[in-house]
Write a protein that holds these residues in place. Structure first.
Motif, mmCIF file in Angstrom:
data_model
loop_
_atom_site.group_PDB
_atom_site.id
_atom_site.type_symbol
_atom_site.label_atom_id
_atom_site.label_comp_id
_atom_site.label_asym_id
_atom_site.label_seq_id
_atom_site.Cartn_x
_atom_site.Cartn_y
_atom_site.Cartn_z
ATOM 1 N N LEU A 21 31.724 -6.600 22.767
ATOM 2 C CA LEU A 21 31.078 -5.741 23.756
ATOM 3 C C LEU A 21 29.927 -4.966 23.124
ATOM 4 O O LEU A 21 28.832 -4.882 23.690
ATOM 5 N N ALA A 22 30.186 -4.407 21.933
ATOM 6 C CA ALA A 22 29.170 -3.598 21.256
ATOM 7 C C ALA A 22 27.944 -4.431 20.909
ATOM 8 O O ALA A 22 26.804 -3.972 21.072
ATOM 9 N N ALA A 23 28.165 -5.652 20.425
ATOM 10 C CA ALA A 23 27.043 -6.512 20.045
ATOM 11 C C ALA A 23 26.205 -6.898 21.261
ATOM 12 O O ALA A 23 24.964 -6.873 21.212
ATOM 13 N N ALA A 24 26.870 -7.253 22.360
ATOM 14 C CA ALA A 24 26.145 -7.638 23.568
ATOM 15 C C ALA A 24 25.375 -6.455 24.145
ATOM 16 O O ALA A 24 24.241 -6.603 24.630
ATOM 17 N N PHE A 25 25.982 -5.261 24.095
ATOM 18 C CA PHE A 25 25.327 -4.067 24.622
ATOM 19 C C PHE A 25 24.110 -3.709 23.774
ATOM 20 O O PHE A 25 23.052 -3.356 24.309
ATOM 21 N N ALA A 26 24.239 -3.797 22.451
ATOM 22 C CA ALA A 26 23.118 -3.487 21.561
ATOM 23 C C ALA A 26 21.964 -4.456 21.787
ATOM 24 O O ALA A 26 20.792 -4.053 21.776
ATOM 25 N N GLU A 27 22.295 -5.719 22.011
ATOM 26 C CA GLU A 27 21.249 -6.712 22.266
ATOM 27 C C GLU A 27 20.529 -6.409 23.578
ATOM 28 O O GLU A 27 19.312 -6.587 23.697
ATOM 29 N N ARG A 28 21.265 -5.932 24.557
ATOM 30 C CA ARG A 28 20.684 -5.648 25.872
ATOM 31 C C ARG A 28 19.865 -4.355 25.861
ATOM 32 O O ARG A 28 18.814 -4.283 26.499
ATOM 33 N N THR A 29 20.342 -3.339 25.162
ATOM 34 C CA THR A 29 19.739 -2.002 25.280
ATOM 35 C C THR A 29 19.056 -1.497 24.018
ATOM 36 O O THR A 29 18.274 -0.543 24.078
ATOM 37 N N GLY A 30 19.377 -2.088 22.864
ATOM 38 C CA GLY A 30 18.866 -1.574 21.607
ATOM 39 C C GLY A 30 19.643 -0.381 21.080
ATOM 40 O O GLY A 30 19.268 0.217 20.066
ATOM 41 N N ILE A 31 20.735 -0.023 21.758
ATOM 42 C CA ILE A 31 21.553 1.119 21.344
ATOM 43 C C ILE A 31 22.717 0.637 20.486
ATOM 44 O O ILE A 31 23.511 -0.206 20.910
ATOM 45 N N GLU A 32 22.811 1.178 19.284
ATOM 46 C CA GLU A 32 23.910 0.830 18.375
ATOM 47 C C GLU A 32 25.192 1.520 18.836
ATOM 48 O O GLU A 32 25.172 2.703 19.194
ATOM 49 N N VAL A 33 26.294 0.773 18.818
ATOM 50 C CA VAL A 33 27.581 1.324 19.241
ATOM 51 C C VAL A 33 28.466 1.555 18.018
ATOM 52 O O VAL A 33 28.695 0.650 17.217
ATOM 53 N N GLN A 34 28.943 2.765 17.892
ATOM 54 C CA GLN A 34 29.914 3.107 16.854
ATOM 55 C C GLN A 34 31.268 3.290 17.521
ATOM 56 O O GLN A 34 31.437 4.161 18.371
#
Length: 301
Positions: A21-34
């Protein structure tokens, strides 16, 4: 890093799924997920302690305890979510509170060693657990340390009666501290079956030779419900809203629910089907019945 550049998610979601989920979200938004993952109780306690101390670190919190979410919602610790795309269109059953939603239901079932339990001996009902061949071969996560297991046993008691729990006790079931340990012991051949089984606990064994499988959830059953909300004092509130929208999108739900659980969006590719008889007992009611359940299983409280 600036708060807008990253998102902090507290979650009990299985790590492999959370990472996807974090990787897909970062690819979509550029926001890193911790992501921070702890067991349900410690994670809830950490969130509350931080909020009370004015340490606003968490943006989004996801875990399986609706009473906790009711409490933090009443305390004003969750943000309004009504105007986030995907929220208003959810079925009413998936909106247990005004400021949080159910993002996934993981039905409880029976897990088994595929080398030791084969063909017609594979149990397809709860009652099949009482067959003589499974005496001394069943592992159960200890309900005294895991309230979700107590909910599970209460569901079986309500559907199958006191005699069923007495029958489980007669089977000389063995207790393990948590479900993952039960999975490992069944894979090792130390037992044939474990309860309750969740598909998410088998994700890490996919594409391996581990002799482990789960049957379709028998009736009646309950499940682990995953609830999610946005912290009212989220450092990255806009990023949290984007995460929430992504989580409820078909793309996010496919990552979250594939081989893992039932989706609020219905027929998402790879998601599990809703069991024919899914029960969601009251935790307060189950806590009152805990002593009776322990007595039926012949274990000390």
């Amino acid at each position: 890093r600036l708060a807008a550049d990253r998102l902090v998610v507290y979650s009990t979601t299985f790590p492999a799924v959370q990472n996807q989920l974090a990787a897909a979200f970062a690819e979509r938004t550029g926001i890193e997920v911790q992501s921070l993952r702890l067991a349900t109780g410690p994670l809830a306690q950490r969130f509350i302690a931080e909020q009370q101390a004015g340490q606003y670190l968490c943006d989004v919190i996801t875990l399986g305890h609706d009473i906790f979410f009711d409490q933090i919602s009443e305390q004003g610790l969750l943000a309004d979510i009504d105007d986030i795309p995907g929220v208003a269109s959810l079925p009413v059953d998936w909106r247990p509170g005004a400021r949080f939603v159910t993002i996934l239901i993981a039905p409880h079932s029976i897990g088994y060693n595929t080398d030791l339990v084969t063909g017609d001996s594979i149990p397809t009902t709860w009652e099949a657990l009482l067959k003589p061949q499974f005496r001394g071969q069943i592992l159960l996560a200890d309900p005294r340390a895991n309230e979700p297991i107590l909910l599970f046993l209460h569901t079986l008691r309500q559907g199958l009666g006191d005699e069923f729990l007495r029958g489980l006790a007669d089977q000389e079931i063995r207790y393990v501290p948590a479900i993952p340990q039960g999975v490992e012991e069944v894979i090792a051949g130390d037992a044939q079956l474990y309860l309750p089984a969740l598909s998410m606990n088998l994700i890490q064994y996919q594409n391996t030779d581990a002799p482990i499988a789960i049957i379709p959830a028998p009736a009646p059953t309950n499940g682990t419900y995953f609830f999610s909300g946005i912290a009212a004092n989220a450092p990255n509130s806009e990023g949290a809203r984007q995460w929430y929208e992504f989580l409820l999108s078909p793309e996010g739900q496919e990552i979250l629910c594939r081989d893992n659980g039932v989706s609020p969006l219905g027929e998402i590719p790879g998601s599990l089907r809703m069991p024919s008889q899914l029960v969601h007992p009251s935790l307060a009611e189950v806590r009152q019945a805990a002593g009776e359940i322990y007595d039926l299983l012949r274990i000390p409280a």
